[in-house]
Scaffold this motif. Structure first.
Motif, PDB file in Angstrom:
ATOM      1  N   GLY A  25     -17.467  18.774   2.783  1.00  0.00           N
ATOM      2  CA  GLY A  25     -16.610  17.979   2.662  1.00  0.00           C
ATOM      3  C   GLY A  25     -16.682  17.317   4.120  1.00  0.00           C
ATOM      4  N   ARG A  26     -16.783  18.258   5.058  1.00  0.00           N
ATOM      5  CA  ARG A  26     -17.078  17.798   6.706  1.00  0.00           C
ATOM      6  C   ARG A  26     -17.533  18.969   7.232  1.00  0.00           C
ATOM      7  N   LYS A  27     -17.882  18.703   8.404  1.00  0.00           N
ATOM      8  CA  LYS A  27     -18.422  19.544   9.343  1.00  0.00           C
ATOM      9  C   LYS A  27     -17.043  20.294  10.045  1.00  0.00           C
ATOM     10  N   LEU A  28     -17.181  21.507  10.246  1.00  0.00           N
ATOM     11  CA  LEU A  28     -15.974  22.282  11.112  1.00  0.00           C
ATOM     12  C   LEU A  28     -16.407  22.552  12.522  1.00  0.00           C
ATOM     13  N   SER A  29     -17.325  21.983  12.893  1.00  0.00           N
ATOM     14  CA  SER A  29     -17.651  22.290  14.251  1.00  0.00           C
ATOM     15  C   SER A  29     -16.684  22.170  15.359  1.00  0.00           C
ATOM     16  N   THR A  30     -15.686  21.532  15.150  1.00  0.00           N
ATOM     17  CA  THR A  30     -14.576  21.421  16.094  1.00  0.00           C
ATOM     18  C   THR A  30     -13.477  22.409  15.754  1.00  0.00           C
ATOM     19  N   TYR A  31     -13.520  23.193  14.709  1.00  0.00           N
ATOM     20  CA  TYR A  31     -12.506  23.803  14.316  1.00  0.00           C
ATOM     21  C   TYR A  31     -12.825  25.531  14.569  1.00  0.00           C
TER      22      TYR A  31
END
Length: 121
Positions: A25-31
């Protein structure tokens, strides 16, 4: 956003297991990514977490030295390597993503379905 934890199973005490958390669904590279667990009759508890870049990780005292958290931002997948499993590690394990206090389940924005880890003595 959907997170799915998998890799759980039945193991013997002393064995190793690697849990994975796949994201769609989305990249979570900032999470930040956290792993939590809940045993029957107990509250959900923090296990380990890793910050968005992978440069910092923390673990609960009960698993420190045995569990290792890691992440692959390019593939949007996260791991929990569990070694020297103990009977008391048996629980449903959840992966989660958030921005804030990464050990705090209330700071997690997204949660995955859990995966069951059973440890036989």
């Amino acid at each position: 956003v959907q997170l799915q934890a998998y890799g759980g199973g039945l193991v013997q005490a002393g064995d190793s297991l690697r849990l994975s958390c796949a994201v769609s669904g989305r990249k979570l590279s900032t999470y930040d990514i956290g792993w939590f667990r809940q045993a029957p009759g107990k509250e959900r508890e923090f296990v380990a977490a890793i910050n968005w870049s992978g440069g910092r990780s923390i673990a609960a005292d009960s698993v420190k030295g045995r569990f290792t958290i890691s992440r692959n931002n390019a593939e949007n997948i996260f791991y929990l390597q569990m070694n020297s499993l103990k009977f008391e590690d048996a629980a449903v394990y959840y992966c989660a993503a958030g921005q804030g206090q990464m050990w705090d389940p209330n700071a997690m924005h997204y949660w995955g379905e859990g995966t069951l880890v059973t440890v036989s003595s």
